[in-house]
Design a protein around this motif. Sequence first.
Motif, PDB file in Angstrom:
ATOM      1  N   GLY A  86      -1.276   0.888  -9.211  1.00 62.94           N
ATOM      2  CA  GLY A  86      -2.344   1.858  -9.546  1.00 62.94           C
ATOM      3  C   GLY A  86      -2.272   2.394 -10.910  1.00 62.94           C
ATOM      4  O   GLY A  86      -3.304   2.595 -11.264  1.00 62.94           O
ATOM      5  N   LYS A 115      -9.681   0.638 -15.209  1.00 59.26           N
ATOM      6  CA  LYS A 115     -10.123   1.191 -13.799  1.00 59.26           C
ATOM      7  C   LYS A 115     -11.153   2.343 -13.867  1.00 59.26           C
ATOM      8  O   LYS A 115     -12.023   2.340 -12.866  1.00 59.26           O
ATOM      9  CB  LYS A 115      -8.727   1.802 -13.077  1.00 59.26           C
ATOM     10  CG  LYS A 115      -7.808   0.792 -12.475  1.00 59.26           C
ATOM     11  CD  LYS A 115      -6.557   1.263 -11.757  1.00 59.26           C
ATOM     12  CE  LYS A 115      -6.958   2.089 -10.491  1.00 59.26           C
ATOM     13  NZ  LYS A 115      -5.737   2.463  -9.907  1.00 59.26           N
ATOM     14  N   ARG A 128      -3.584  12.295  -4.705  1.00 60.16           N
ATOM     15  CA  ARG A 128      -3.958  11.770  -3.608  1.00 60.16           C
ATOM     16  C   ARG A 128      -4.418  12.944  -2.794  1.00 60.16           C
ATOM     17  O   ARG A 128      -5.349  13.270  -2.211  1.00 60.16           O
ATOM     18  CB  ARG A 128      -3.063  11.041  -2.871  1.00 60.16           C
ATOM     19  CG  ARG A 128      -3.129   9.539  -3.440  1.00 60.16           C
ATOM     20  CD  ARG A 128      -2.314   8.445  -2.581  1.00 60.16           C
ATOM     21  NE  ARG A 128      -2.147   7.441  -3.414  1.00 60.16           N
ATOM     22  CZ  ARG A 128      -2.959   6.434  -3.311  1.00 60.16           C
ATOM     23  NH1 ARG A 128      -4.132   6.491  -2.495  1.00 60.16           N
ATOM     24  NH2 ARG A 128      -2.963   5.147  -4.175  1.00 60.16           N
ATOM     25  N   ASP A 133      -9.051  -0.999  -6.744  1.00 60.67           N
ATOM     26  CA  ASP A 133      -7.909  -1.600  -7.629  1.00 60.67           C
ATOM     27  C   ASP A 133      -6.536  -0.710  -7.374  1.00 60.67           C
ATOM     28  O   ASP A 133      -5.798  -0.176  -8.315  1.00 60.67           O
ATOM     29  CB  ASP A 133      -8.355  -1.063  -8.980  1.00 60.67           C
ATOM     30  CG  ASP A 133      -9.634  -1.764  -9.503  1.00 60.67           C
ATOM     31  OD1 ASP A 133      -9.963  -3.100  -8.702  1.00 60.67           O
ATOM     32  OD2 ASP A 133     -10.471  -1.345 -10.285  1.00 60.67           O
ATOM     33  N   MET A 134      -6.224  -0.639  -6.218  1.00 59.28           N
ATOM     34  CA  MET A 134      -4.851  -0.030  -5.630  1.00 59.28           C
ATOM     35  C   MET A 134      -3.602  -0.456  -6.319  1.00 59.28           C
ATOM     36  O   MET A 134      -2.595   0.044  -6.552  1.00 59.28           O
ATOM     37  CB  MET A 134      -4.802   0.048  -4.191  1.00 59.28           C
ATOM     38  CG  MET A 134      -3.678   0.953  -3.603  1.00 59.28           C
ATOM     39  SD  MET A 134      -3.596   0.924  -1.778  1.00 59.28           S
ATOM     40  CE  MET A 134      -3.118   2.304  -1.402  1.00 59.28           C
ATOM     41  N   ALA A 156       1.857   2.099  -3.318  1.00 57.93           N
ATOM     42  CA  ALA A 156       1.072   2.719  -4.162  1.00 57.93           C
ATOM     43  C   ALA A 156       0.882   4.062  -3.923  1.00 57.93           C
ATOM     44  O   ALA A 156       0.617   4.975  -4.787  1.00 57.93           O
ATOM     45  CB  ALA A 156      -0.129   1.799  -4.091  1.00 57.93           C
ATOM     46  N   HIS A 206      -5.349   1.308 -17.135  1.00 57.25           N
ATOM     47  CA  HIS A 206      -5.766   2.523 -16.363  1.00 57.25           C
ATOM     48  C   HIS A 206      -7.204   3.009 -16.866  1.00 57.25           C
ATOM     49  O   HIS A 206      -7.992   3.104 -15.984  1.00 57.25           O
ATOM     50  CB  HIS A 206      -4.634   3.718 -16.904  1.00 57.25           C
ATOM     51  CG  HIS A 206      -4.967   4.817 -16.704  1.00 57.25           C
ATOM     52  ND1 HIS A 206      -3.977   5.733 -16.138  1.00 57.25           N
ATOM     53  CD2 HIS A 206      -5.858   5.962 -17.041  1.00 57.25           C
ATOM     54  CE1 HIS A 206      -4.408   6.930 -16.043  1.00 57.25           C
ATOM     55  NE2 HIS A 206      -5.536   6.923 -16.610  1.00 57.25           N
ATOM     56  N   GLU A 265     -10.690   3.207  -1.560  1.00 57.87           N
ATOM     57  CA  GLU A 265     -10.209   3.186  -2.931  1.00 57.87           C
ATOM     58  C   GLU A 265     -10.294   1.756  -3.525  1.00 57.87           C
ATOM     59  O   GLU A 265     -10.601   0.735  -2.960  1.00 57.87           O
ATOM     60  CB  GLU A 265      -8.603   3.493  -2.721  1.00 57.87           C
ATOM     61  CG  GLU A 265      -7.808   3.188  -4.023  1.00 57.87           C
ATOM     62  CD  GLU A 265      -6.365   3.989  -3.765  1.00 57.87           C
ATOM     63  OE1 GLU A 265      -6.102   4.480  -2.835  1.00 57.87           O
ATOM     64  OE2 GLU A 265      -5.571   3.581  -4.858  1.00 57.87           O
ATOM     65  N   ARG A 303       0.938  -1.180   0.083  1.00 59.68           N
ATOM     66  CA  ARG A 303       0.101   0.051   0.056  1.00 59.68           C
ATOM     67  C   ARG A 303       1.024   1.382  -0.033  1.00 59.68           C
ATOM     68  O   ARG A 303       0.626   2.337  -0.691  1.00 59.68           O
ATOM     69  CB  ARG A 303      -0.915   0.029   1.275  1.00 59.68           C
ATOM     70  CG  ARG A 303      -2.223  -0.819   1.260  1.00 59.68           C
ATOM     71  CD  ARG A 303      -2.905  -0.648   2.229  1.00 59.68           C
ATOM     72  NE  ARG A 303      -4.254  -1.363   2.328  1.00 59.68           N
ATOM     73  CZ  ARG A 303      -4.594  -2.088   3.043  1.00 59.68           C
ATOM     74  NH1 ARG A 303      -4.135  -2.012   4.331  1.00 59.68           N
ATOM     75  NH2 ARG A 303      -5.614  -3.038   3.173  1.00 59.68           N
ATOM     76  N   ILE A 359      -5.858   7.115  -9.548  1.00 58.23           N
ATOM     77  CA  ILE A 359      -6.524   6.654  -8.428  1.00 58.23           C
ATOM     78  C   ILE A 359      -8.089   6.608  -8.527  1.00 58.23           C
ATOM     79  O   ILE A 359      -8.425   7.701  -8.880  1.00 58.23           O
ATOM     80  CB  ILE A 359      -6.076   7.385  -7.181  1.00 58.23           C
ATOM     81  CG1 ILE A 359      -4.616   7.374  -7.282  1.00 58.23           C
ATOM     82  CG2 ILE A 359      -6.515   7.132  -5.875  1.00 58.23           C
ATOM     83  CD1 ILE A 359      -3.877   8.566  -6.631  1.00 58.23           C
TER      84      ILE A 359
END
Length: 390
Positions: free
Chosen positions: A71, A107, A36, A52-53, A15, A104, A50, A12, A75
């Motif tokens: 990611g 997501k 972020r 699909d990190m 990411a 990307h 969140e 995490r 995000i």
Amino acid sequence: MQDILQALEAKRAKARAGGGQKRVDAQHAKGKLTARERIEILLDEGSFEEFDMFVEHRCTEFGMDAQKFPGDGVITGQGTINGRLIYLFSKDFTVFGGSLSLTHAAKIVKVQQMAARNGAPVIGLFDAGGARIQEGVDSLAGYADIFMENVMSSGVIPQISVIMGPCAGGDVYSPALTDFIFMVKDTSYMFVTGPDVVKTVTNEVVTAEELGGASVHGAKSGVIDGSFDNDFDTLFQMRRLVDYLPLSNREKPPTRPTHDDPERVEMSLDSLVPANPNKPYDMKELIEKVVDDGDYFEIAKDFGKNIITAFARIEGSTVGVVANQPMSLAGVLDIDSSRKAARFVRFCDCFNIPIVTFVDVPGFMPGTKQEYGGLIKHGAKLLFAFAEAT
Ligand code: HXC
């Protein structure tokens, strides 16, 4: 078990680091927040969930298999604004310049589909260099999927695009298919092809700001609906805008308690409109005096200024205000004002927002410039929108 949790936390942290400290510093040096940081400002504190990190791209060409960032440059997730659900995606310029790969794109599509299914707005924060060059046509296929969702969701859920850095190539077309586009002044620009391509093809020399800065799109092209001084102000204004909108076309517009007495009589309105019809007055003053607490959110304030479009509240309920502005070109209707107001009326109609119209208009603008520009067709858009609205 502890080992697994530690490994997960490390993943995490990776990411959350995006493209690394050096690129984050470069982002801050340009006066921009990171993807972020923007989410934190936009959403209610602690509400972000969140998705699909850990998703990574699948490209193996050009040494890309050795360059992976969890990611993959965007995000995505859900959260709340003043307690109301929204879905969002925020492009991370520190990872491959925020460029769009196939994963990307997937997501973003997932967020768009969830938003449509659950009836909540989508907000997209853009800061990217367009298609991921290393992926070629795969990336373009990703755009097609996003555009399709934009179109299918049109009139179903509000879609808002916020341009907070470069927005070029394929990236401009998703915003253009959404309901509203806003930009950050000085740090963002938007164009289909950049200054270098323009120079090569047409021999025109132009800077990025002159070609697609906030002032150009706010006042000249009419592509955007507003711009603000910095990232913080822009995101704060988006929170304000969302407060006016229903979450989907299945809902009534939201109401907000007001201390403004609905029986209030505003005596100054008697003298605001001059007896002499050739004397201008500021219609904004009239709007301010009529709506709750004098508070309204103007859409496309610098484009087609002869008509005002704004969200406001009356007795706590959202209304869409459409008003001729005698201060600008005597409030005449022309191509720009017709286009602007037609789009606004159609949005209000889709989302059950009553329209309050203040009429003070000398008619349509005469002249070759208007006729050659297609005033007949553009003017008809406004007639159509009002006639169609229920
Ligand atoms: C892959 C990209 C990228 C892209 C930027 N990067 N754009 N990687 N694909 N499209 C990477 C850079 O390699 C660099 O990586 C990092 O992002 C930052 O970019 P810089 O160039 O250093 O930043 P800056 O000087 O601020 O310039 C930003 C920029 C420029 C103006 C956006 O990067 C640029 O012109 N990019 C290419 C734009 C483009 O041609 N896009 C494709 C358009 S075609 P490192 O590792 O150094 O940090 C398209 C198809 C349309 O979109 C189809 C529609 C249907």
